[in-house]
Design a protein around this motif. Sequence first.
Motif, short mmCIF file in Angstrom:
data_model
loop_
_atom_site.label_atom_id
_atom_site.label_comp_id
_atom_site.label_asym_id
_atom_site.label_seq_id
_atom_site.Cartn_x
_atom_site.Cartn_y
_atom_site.Cartn_z
N PRO A 199 -16.45 -21.28 33.69
CA PRO A 199 -16.49 -19.85 33.33
C PRO A 199 -15.23 -19.14 33.84
CG PRO A 199 -18.63 -20.55 34.14
CD PRO A 199 -17.68 -21.69 34.39
N THR A 200 -14.60 -18.39 32.96
CA THR A 200 -13.34 -17.73 33.28
C THR A 200 -13.40 -16.25 32.94
OG1 THR A 200 -12.15 -19.80 32.89
CG2 THR A 200 -10.85 -17.78 32.82
N THR A 201 -13.04 -15.45 33.93
CA THR A 201 -12.97 -14.00 33.78
C THR A 201 -11.51 -13.62 33.63
OG1 THR A 201 -14.93 -13.74 35.18
CG2 THR A 201 -13.50 -11.81 34.93
N ILE A 202 -11.22 -12.74 32.67
CA ILE A 202 -9.85 -12.29 32.48
C ILE A 202 -9.78 -10.79 32.77
CG2 ILE A 202 -7.96 -12.00 30.82
CD1 ILE A 202 -8.84 -14.59 29.48
N ILE A 203 -8.75 -10.40 33.51
CA ILE A 203 -8.51 -8.99 33.79
C ILE A 203 -7.57 -8.47 32.71
CG2 ILE A 203 -7.59 -7.31 35.44
CD1 ILE A 203 -8.23 -9.42 37.66
N TYR A 204 -8.06 -7.50 31.94
CA TYR A 204 -7.30 -6.94 30.81
C TYR A 204 -6.77 -5.55 31.12
CZ TYR A 204 -9.78 -10.54 28.14
OH TYR A 204 -10.26 -11.73 27.68
N ASN A 251 -0.56 -7.09 29.15
CA ASN A 251 -0.08 -6.96 27.77
C ASN A 251 1.40 -7.31 27.66
OD1 ASN A 251 -2.57 -6.27 26.80
ND2 ASN A 251 -2.18 -4.08 26.74
N ASP A 252 2.07 -7.40 28.82
CA ASP A 252 3.49 -7.78 28.84
C ASP A 252 3.67 -9.32 28.81
OD1 ASP A 252 2.56 -8.48 31.36
OD2 ASP A 252 3.98 -7.22 32.46
N GLY A 253 2.55 -10.04 28.72
CA GLY A 253 2.60 -11.50 28.65
C GLY A 253 2.53 -12.18 30.01
N LYS A 254 2.52 -11.40 31.09
CA LYS A 254 2.47 -11.97 32.43
C LYS A 254 1.06 -12.50 32.73
CE LYS A 254 3.76 -10.79 37.15
NZ LYS A 254 4.17 -9.71 38.03
N VAL A 255 0.98 -13.73 33.27
CA VAL A 255 -0.28 -14.37 33.60
C VAL A 255 -0.30 -14.64 35.10
CG1 VAL A 255 -1.76 -16.39 33.21
CG2 VAL A 255 -0.38 -15.47 31.32
N VAL A 256 -1.35 -14.17 35.79
CA VAL A 256 -1.49 -14.41 37.22
C VAL A 256 -2.88 -14.98 37.49
CG1 VAL A 256 -1.53 -13.34 39.52
CG2 VAL A 256 0.03 -12.45 37.77
N VAL A 257 -2.94 -16.13 38.16
CA VAL A 257 -4.23 -16.71 38.52
C VAL A 257 -4.67 -16.03 39.82
CG1 VAL A 257 -5.48 -18.79 39.19
CG2 VAL A 257 -3.72 -18.89 37.41
N VAL A 258 -5.77 -15.27 39.77
CA VAL A 258 -6.28 -14.54 40.92
C VAL A 258 -7.22 -15.43 41.72
CG1 VAL A 258 -7.60 -12.50 41.65
CG2 VAL A 258 -6.05 -12.35 39.67
#
Length: 191
Positions: free
Chosen positions: A89-94, A182-189
Amino acid sequence: MTTEQQKIEVQKALQALKKGGLILYPTDTVWGIGCDATNAEAVQKIYKLKQRDDSQALICMVNNYGMLEKHVDNVPKMAYTILDVAIKPTTIIYDHPAGVAENLIAADNTLAIRVVKHKFCEQLIKYLGKPLVSTSANISSQPTPKSYKEISEHILKGVDYVVNLQNEKSASQPSAIIKLGNDGKVVVVRE
């Protein structure tokens, strides 16, 4: 769990949610405290019950991509790829959430949302017709309960309805959390 039991529990949980109440329920990760994500008073009750600062945002769940798109101004295409290949299960911060309680949105105008794949949660969200808050069933700074038996009396007494599916198996681990700008940056929290 029979389908009939599940239907009964969905109806009872819905009654509590529609009255602005809190529920304790099994999710695809750990047992969670939930409420209608569009009801600011109910969201505030969760912060109070968890003894959590309301500047610490909560997660909410939706049951499909359509509901996700309704509550995020612009879902990055990368989100679908991440969700389609995720093993757990994966939660994404939008960025730029919409149509949820203001006190659910973080100070940086983001919201953590998980598209849930769990029969009970999917049904509950479907009939509620709105996102559902999902936060671990513990007081802030206390360990996350790995099973129903580990949930404190404080939490059990602080909710309006406890879903009667205590034998429901869950992953017993919180979801992975990824911040996707929205800038394409991905960070694993959280992995």
